[in-house]
Design an enzyme around this catalytic site. Structure first.
Site, PDB file in Angstrom:
ATOM      1  N   LYS A 253      13.544 -16.647   1.557  1.00  0.00           N
ATOM      2  CA  LYS A 253      14.714 -17.519   1.440  1.00  0.00           C
ATOM      3  C   LYS A 253      14.419 -18.910   1.980  1.00  0.00           C
ATOM      4  O   LYS A 253      14.733 -19.925   1.337  1.00  0.00           O
ATOM      5  CB  LYS A 253      15.883 -16.904   2.204  1.00  0.00           C
ATOM      6  CG  LYS A 253      16.979 -17.896   2.599  1.00  0.00           C
ATOM      7  CD  LYS A 253      17.826 -17.366   3.736  1.00  0.00           C
ATOM      8  CE  LYS A 253      18.603 -18.507   4.364  1.00  0.00           C
ATOM      9  NZ  LYS A 253      19.507 -18.047   5.433  1.00  0.00           N
ATOM     10  N   ASN A 254      13.794 -18.982   3.167  1.00  0.00           N
ATOM     11  CA  ASN A 254      13.586 -20.267   3.823  1.00  0.00           C
ATOM     12  C   ASN A 254      12.552 -21.135   3.120  1.00  0.00           C
ATOM     13  O   ASN A 254      12.441 -22.325   3.417  1.00  0.00           O
ATOM     14  CB  ASN A 254      13.180 -20.058   5.282  1.00  0.00           C
ATOM     15  CG  ASN A 254      14.340 -19.590   6.139  1.00  0.00           C
ATOM     16  OD1 ASN A 254      15.497 -19.795   5.781  1.00  0.00           O
ATOM     17  ND2 ASN A 254      14.043 -18.948   7.248  1.00  0.00           N
TER      18      ASN A 254
ATOM     19  N   ARG B 274      23.787 -13.640   2.965  1.00  0.00           N
ATOM     20  CA  ARG B 274      23.128 -14.946   2.904  1.00  0.00           C
ATOM     21  C   ARG B 274      21.625 -14.833   3.119  1.00  0.00           C
ATOM     22  O   ARG B 274      20.882 -15.742   2.748  1.00  0.00           O
ATOM     23  CB  ARG B 274      23.725 -15.887   3.953  1.00  0.00           C
ATOM     24  CG  ARG B 274      25.142 -16.355   3.640  1.00  0.00           C
ATOM     25  CD  ARG B 274      25.635 -17.350   4.673  1.00  0.00           C
ATOM     26  NE  ARG B 274      24.645 -18.391   4.871  1.00  0.00           N
ATOM     27  CZ  ARG B 274      24.492 -19.082   5.990  1.00  0.00           C
ATOM     28  NH1 ARG B 274      25.240 -18.820   7.036  1.00  0.00           N
ATOM     29  NH2 ARG B 274      23.571 -20.015   6.071  1.00  0.00           N
TER      30      ARG B 274
ATOM     31  N   VAL C  78      15.251 -21.092  21.360  1.00  0.00           N
ATOM     32  CA  VAL C  78      15.484 -21.883  20.155  1.00  0.00           C
ATOM     33  C   VAL C  78      16.967 -22.170  19.945  1.00  0.00           C
ATOM     34  O   VAL C  78      17.371 -23.327  19.806  1.00  0.00           O
ATOM     35  CB  VAL C  78      14.880 -21.180  18.924  1.00  0.00           C
ATOM     36  CG1 VAL C  78      15.120 -22.005  17.654  1.00  0.00           C
ATOM     37  CG2 VAL C  78      13.380 -20.941  19.124  1.00  0.00           C
TER      38      VAL C  78
ATOM     39  N   CYS D 205      25.647 -20.821   9.975  1.00  0.00           N
ATOM     40  CA  CYS D 205      25.854 -19.886  11.088  1.00  0.00           C
ATOM     41  C   CYS D 205      26.077 -20.634  12.398  1.00  0.00           C
ATOM     42  O   CYS D 205      25.402 -21.621  12.682  1.00  0.00           O
ATOM     43  CB  CYS D 205      24.645 -18.957  11.239  1.00  0.00           C
ATOM     44  SG  CYS D 205      24.483 -17.748   9.917  1.00  0.00           S
TER      45      CYS D 205
ATOM     46  N   ARG E 159      21.734 -27.032  16.425  1.00  0.00           N
ATOM     47  CA  ARG E 159      20.817 -27.363  15.332  1.00  0.00           C
ATOM     48  C   ARG E 159      21.081 -28.776  14.797  1.00  0.00           C
ATOM     49  O   ARG E 159      21.296 -28.988  13.614  1.00  0.00           O
ATOM     50  CB  ARG E 159      20.936 -26.324  14.203  1.00  0.00           C
ATOM     51  CG  ARG E 159      20.464 -24.974  14.632  1.00  0.00           C
ATOM     52  CD  ARG E 159      19.984 -24.138  13.481  1.00  0.00           C
ATOM     53  NE  ARG E 159      21.062 -23.552  12.731  1.00  0.00           N
ATOM     54  CZ  ARG E 159      20.886 -22.641  11.780  1.00  0.00           C
ATOM     55  NH1 ARG E 159      19.688 -22.227  11.470  1.00  0.00           N
ATOM     56  NH2 ARG E 159      21.900 -22.155  11.122  1.00  0.00           N
TER      57      ARG E 159
ATOM     58  N   ASP F 272      19.494 -34.772  14.104  1.00  0.00           N
ATOM     59  CA  ASP F 272      19.009 -36.063  14.586  1.00  0.00           C
ATOM     60  C   ASP F 272      17.550 -36.297  14.195  1.00  0.00           C
ATOM     61  O   ASP F 272      17.164 -37.426  13.858  1.00  0.00           O
ATOM     62  CB  ASP F 272      19.133 -36.151  16.108  1.00  0.00           C
ATOM     63  CG  ASP F 272      20.574 -36.110  16.584  1.00  0.00           C
ATOM     64  OD1 ASP F 272      21.455 -35.941  15.732  1.00  0.00           O
ATOM     65  OD2 ASP F 272      20.805 -36.234  17.792  1.00  0.00           O
TER      66      ASP F 272
ATOM     67  N   ASP G 273      14.627 -15.648  14.534  1.00  0.00           N
ATOM     68  CA  ASP G 273      15.340 -14.895  13.503  1.00  0.00           C
ATOM     69  C   ASP G 273      15.026 -13.405  13.522  1.00  0.00           C
ATOM     70  O   ASP G 273      15.606 -12.645  12.739  1.00  0.00           O
ATOM     71  CB  ASP G 273      15.023 -15.471  12.115  1.00  0.00           C
ATOM     72  CG  ASP G 273      15.808 -16.738  11.825  1.00  0.00           C
ATOM     73  OD1 ASP G 273      16.787 -17.000  12.545  1.00  0.00           O
ATOM     74  OD2 ASP G 273      15.462 -17.466  10.882  1.00  0.00           O
TER      75      ASP G 273
END
Length: 422
Positions: free
Chosen positions: A22-23, A395, A325, A116, A121, A124, A303
């Site tokens: 997916k990513n 998702r 993270v 999410c 996150r 910037d 993840d």
């Protein structure tokens, strides 16, 4: 509303194939905006986030088609420059259309992203990098307005953000001159994007290392590409096999993309067999306690942290998980505690005291990976677990219930309203 009904106690056994990541697929779809023509992407997962990005591309003027796992994207000469709020709010990854649109059109208007709620996150790093390349960026009623010609420069990221690295890579392909990204993300999906862009005619060196060099070109062309296998889906299934004390082969999984995860699973007592065909995991006894710390790739992936915490919750001994993270990644812990887990959190640390058994209970998924973790907990728990919040799981995982059923899991998807009426 829908829910999973999971009956625990059955070890997962069998073989399944890892789908495309997916990513990676989301960023490849965004990269298609860089040049007109027809693109063909193979091994694209049929999940909610992909459909959202598909809708974004169509709103920008592209034509798309989805046949099984192959997506075709036809990008016209004249594309739009605005990614609207009603789509972008559904996932943060949609911010990656900003770089390609700015590089090709010289202007982009993109709604502030959603997704999410597991951490700030902030974007910037994306914006500062584009500004160093010559972009002018303003904020207008919830939208980012970016304009200006892009030029090569040196960009040192404060954090190896994979989203910022991808956005800046794509923008730099059509910028004038050479761009150097320092402290770049090293994820396998970054390398996959670089292969895709290179096949379009881009000049990129160093993808997968901390320093990426992109030499801008005058134009790019459409291409065909197979998406890299999803290491996060593969890792989720391997952890599920360990938690249920099963025997699972994930075909297509690349061990080199899961080095530290496989190492931790081996430390927990699993037999891990990596071959060119994929990765097989066999667990025959209660897992041992393991400590782990999440970090950007090649560190332990955030993840896979919730899934690994389930394994620790059923382990022998005490484990410590450290999350570096996302500050809100532990918010699913209360749901796991409802199932009998003994977990205490303080700041970005979690102390997990293993137990012999979890108990089925009604729980709700607060995000994609926590949802998968709660399903895994249900697979190992005594009795029945009911999981809502499937819109999050959808998702990140294609037909998660079907994949698990192929491995022998007792899992059904049903309408909550229909269940109440029954």
């Amino acid at each position: 509303m829908e829910r999973y009904v999971v009956t625990g106690g059955t070890p997962l056994r069998g073989s399944v194939r890892a789908r495309g990541a997916k990513n990676s697929a989301l960023k490849l779809m965004a990269a298609s905006l860089l040049a007109e023509g027809e693109y063909v992407l193979h091994d694209v997962p049929r999940i909610a986030d992909i459909y959202t990005m598909q809708a974004v591309l169509e709103r920008l003027g592209c034509a798309t088609g989805f046949d099984d796992s192959t997506m075709r994207i036809t990008v016209p000469d004249g594309i739009g420059s605005e990614a609207p709020y009603d789509l972008v709010r559904q996932m943060r990854a949609s911010i990656v259309v900003l770089g390609p649109l700015l590089a090709r059109r010289g202007h982009a208007r993109v709604a502030m992203p959603g997704g999410c709620n597991i951490g700030s996150r902030k974007i910037d790093l994306h914006l500062k990098g584009l500004e160093r390349m010559g972009a002018t960026i303003g904020f207008d009623h919830g939208y980012l307005d970016a304009g200006g010609g892009l030029h090569g420069t040196e960009i040192a990221l404060d954090w190896p953000s994979h989203g910022a690295t991808e956005n800046l890579m794509m923008a730099a392909t059509l910028a004038k001159g050479t761009t150097i990204i320092e402290n770049a993300a090293r994820d396998p999906e970054i390398a996959d994007l670089a292969v895709f862009l290179t096949s379009m005619g881009a000049r990129i060196a160093g993808a997968g290392s901390p320093i990426i060099t992109i030499e801008g070109v005058e134009e790019l062309r459409a291409t065909e590409h197979a998406v890299v296998p999803d290491r996060l889906e593969a890792g989720t299934l391997l952890i599920a096999a360990a938690v249920t004390r099963g025997d699972v082969l994930v075909q297509g999984a690349r061990a080199e993309h899961l080095d530290i995860v496989l190492s931790k699973l081996a430390d927990a007592g699993a037999d891990v067999i990596a071959t060119t065909a994929g990765v097989r995991l066999v667990m025959s006894e209660q897992p041992r306690a393991v400590d782990f710390v999440t970090l950007p790739y090649p560190g332990f992936p955030t993840d896979l942290q919730p899934q690994m915490m389930v394994l620790c919750a059923l382990g022998s001994g005490t484990s410590i998980a450290t999350e570096n993270v996302f500050e809100n990644r532990f918010m699913f812990v209360d749901e796991l505690v409802r199932m009998g887990a003994d977990i205490r959190t303080e700041g970005h640390h979690a102390v997990i005291r293993g137990r012999d058994e979890l108990q089925g209970a009604p729980v709700r998924a607060p995000d994609i990976r926590a949802g998968a973790a709660l399903v895994i907990a249900g697979l190992a728990a005594a009795g029945t677990t009911e999981i809502t919040g499937l819109e999050y799981i959808d998702r990140g995982y294609q037909s998660f219930e079907d994949t698990l059923s192929l491995l022998g899991a007792s899992i059904q998807r049903e309408s909550v309203q229909r269940a109440l009426q029954a």
